[in-house]
Design an enzyme around this catalytic site. Sequence first.
Site, PDB file in Angstrom:
ATOM      1  N   ASP A  53      -3.183  61.457 -13.424  1.00 22.11           N
ATOM      2  CA  ASP A  53      -4.144  61.454 -14.527  1.00 22.11           C
ATOM      3  C   ASP A  53      -4.580  62.882 -14.871  1.00 22.11           C
ATOM      4  OD1 ASP A  53      -5.850  59.627 -16.172  1.00 22.11           O
ATOM      5  OD2 ASP A  53      -7.489  60.644 -15.143  1.00 22.11           O
ATOM      6  N   GLU A  69       9.538  64.892   1.148  1.00 24.41           N
ATOM      7  CA  GLU A  69       9.637  64.535   2.571  1.00 24.41           C
ATOM      8  C   GLU A  69      10.063  63.086   2.745  1.00 24.41           C
ATOM      9  OE1 GLU A  69       6.012  65.126   4.724  1.00 24.41           O
ATOM     10  OE2 GLU A  69       5.821  67.196   3.999  1.00 24.41           O
TER      11      GLU A  69
HETATM   12  C1  GLC Z   1      -6.729  59.744 -18.769  1.00 25.15           C
HETATM   13  C2  GLC Z   1      -6.635  58.242 -18.818  1.00 25.15           C
HETATM   14  C3  GLC Z   1      -7.809  57.704 -19.553  1.00 25.15           C
HETATM   15  C4  GLC Z   1      -9.056  58.120 -18.821  1.00 25.15           C
HETATM   16  C5  GLC Z   1      -9.113  59.633 -18.639  1.00 25.15           C
HETATM   17  C6  GLC Z   1     -10.156  60.029 -17.646  1.00 25.15           C
HETATM   18  O1  GLC Z   1      -6.621  60.313 -20.026  1.00 25.15           O
HETATM   19  O2  GLC Z   1      -5.409  57.851 -19.380  1.00 25.15           O
HETATM   20  O3  GLC Z   1      -7.760  56.306 -19.697  1.00 25.15           O
HETATM   21  O4  GLC Z   1     -10.188  57.682 -19.525  1.00 25.15           O
HETATM   22  O5  GLC Z   1      -7.904  60.124 -18.140  1.00 25.15           O
HETATM   23  O6  GLC Z   1      -9.788  59.626 -16.355  1.00 25.15           O
END
Ligand code: GLC
Length: 501
Positions: free
Chosen positions: A190, A244
């Site tokens: 993310d 790994e």
């Molecule tokens: C990313 C995710 C989104 C989320 C953001 C904060 O963009 O795809 O859904 O709100 O990160 O974690």
Amino acid sequence: MVEPERWWREGVFYQVYPRSFADSNGDGIGDLRGLIDRLDHLEWLGVDGIWLSPIHPSPNEDWGYDVSDYLGVHPDLGTLEDVDELVAEAGRRGIRVLLDLVPNHTSIRHPWFRERPELYVWTDEPPNNWRSVFDRGPSWTLDGETGRYYLHTFATGQPDLDWRNPEVHAEFQRIIRFWLDRGVAGFRLDVVNVLYKDPELRDDPPAGPEDPPLLRELGMRRVNSMNQPEIHDLLREWRRLCEEYEPPRILVGEVYAFQVPHWASYYGNGDQLHLSFNFQLMYNRFEAGKLSGVVAEVERELPAGAWPCWAGSNHDGGRLASRWARGDERLARCGLLILLGLRGTPFLYYGDELGLLDGEVPPERRLDHAEPGRDAARTPMPWSAAGEWRNPWLPLVDTSRNVADQRADSASTLHFTRELIAARRRLPDLRTGSYRELESPPDVWVWRRGETCIVAVNLGAGEARLEIEGRVELSTDREGEGEAFDGRLGAGQGVILSLTK
Ligand code: GLC
Ligand code: CA
């Protein structure tokens, strides 16, 4: 057969938003058991990997992207045993499972926030002009308990971790190993370009007229609040960790970078991300010239050996059948043909295989706190005309495009998508061949894959004529397949051709 270490380059991924995919116990919330029960659908479709949006305990201020326990499973979704069973059952069907790792921030209710505040970013006074992504308000909030300000690039309930603290690295090494040891194939990472901030916490400079619209709207260039070079060392560290394992695990990054060379830098020298979503394509106008321009630049700027990664839909940006195709099912099929016909790894979002539209969510059912809200992208999967949901957490209104009906209709978009995936398996050049754009009439985009394949889409309003001799492997209108291409490409039509010598 695809070699094991190349599976992520040659395969097709499918993103599951677990709360909305399939509900096994009738509480209105999709769950892991529901997904296990529906693996037959994914096997029949022919996908090779699943990306599961976050499954961990979370107060759901950001629907799972605010994690309160990285080693657990949200009780709404299931248990650790369900994850193990999912990995095993998917594995039996040749499908691997990626989890979603959220390393930039935790939930404010993660025990670390009170017990180990040194893992977060704190100041005595708001030190700069940084703005939060969701509401454009200040990204510093006063914590009543400590009298200090914490940083949150996203919602106030999502405090940012301090990646300059080695203990944060150690914690995430443990988290990553915990899941990889259970047989997970890797992670979607993310907002990976956000983890590091300027060490002096300097202001973001104002955006100028030359900046892309998204930045102009925000009013600033995010050069200090994110996008710091230290991230590349961290990615190298995680890549080594992945290697790994046997078979090696993979990292797929969410990198919102507005310049292609910056985006491409996250691949490193084959030692950072395996794949990085390209958002220029997803958020572009659905015009042949625009889309082919993005692809040309990506093909030019990607380091040798790096592999592109394409998506047209996700849980933030909505579904391609609405955004790109504006409801026109012919164009939705062209969108799918583009994603799977380009050089790179395609990610479908659940429902893309049906040409599913964004859902209808009236204001009183709204659950997302971001502006604009993203609920319409996250409505339940319609398994049949009746939906197969009881009081779902987000409304399911329109079930006209659903799995059961389309499965029964060989002319449906569902069957088209399945044939498209099958074409990738059948035609090696469609998986691995080089990309070369060919001359084409206006509004038409034609490219060659390797020596033996051609993909053409007509996104314009009139019929086009192409001087190409080949055999129709697949056509969005399902006409003439297996026959010689007659050179005509109707409005909203796309084809895959194999070249006859
Ligand atoms: C990313 C995710 C989104 C989320 C953001 C904060 O963009 O795809 O859904 O709100 O990160 O974690
Ligand atoms: Ca449920």
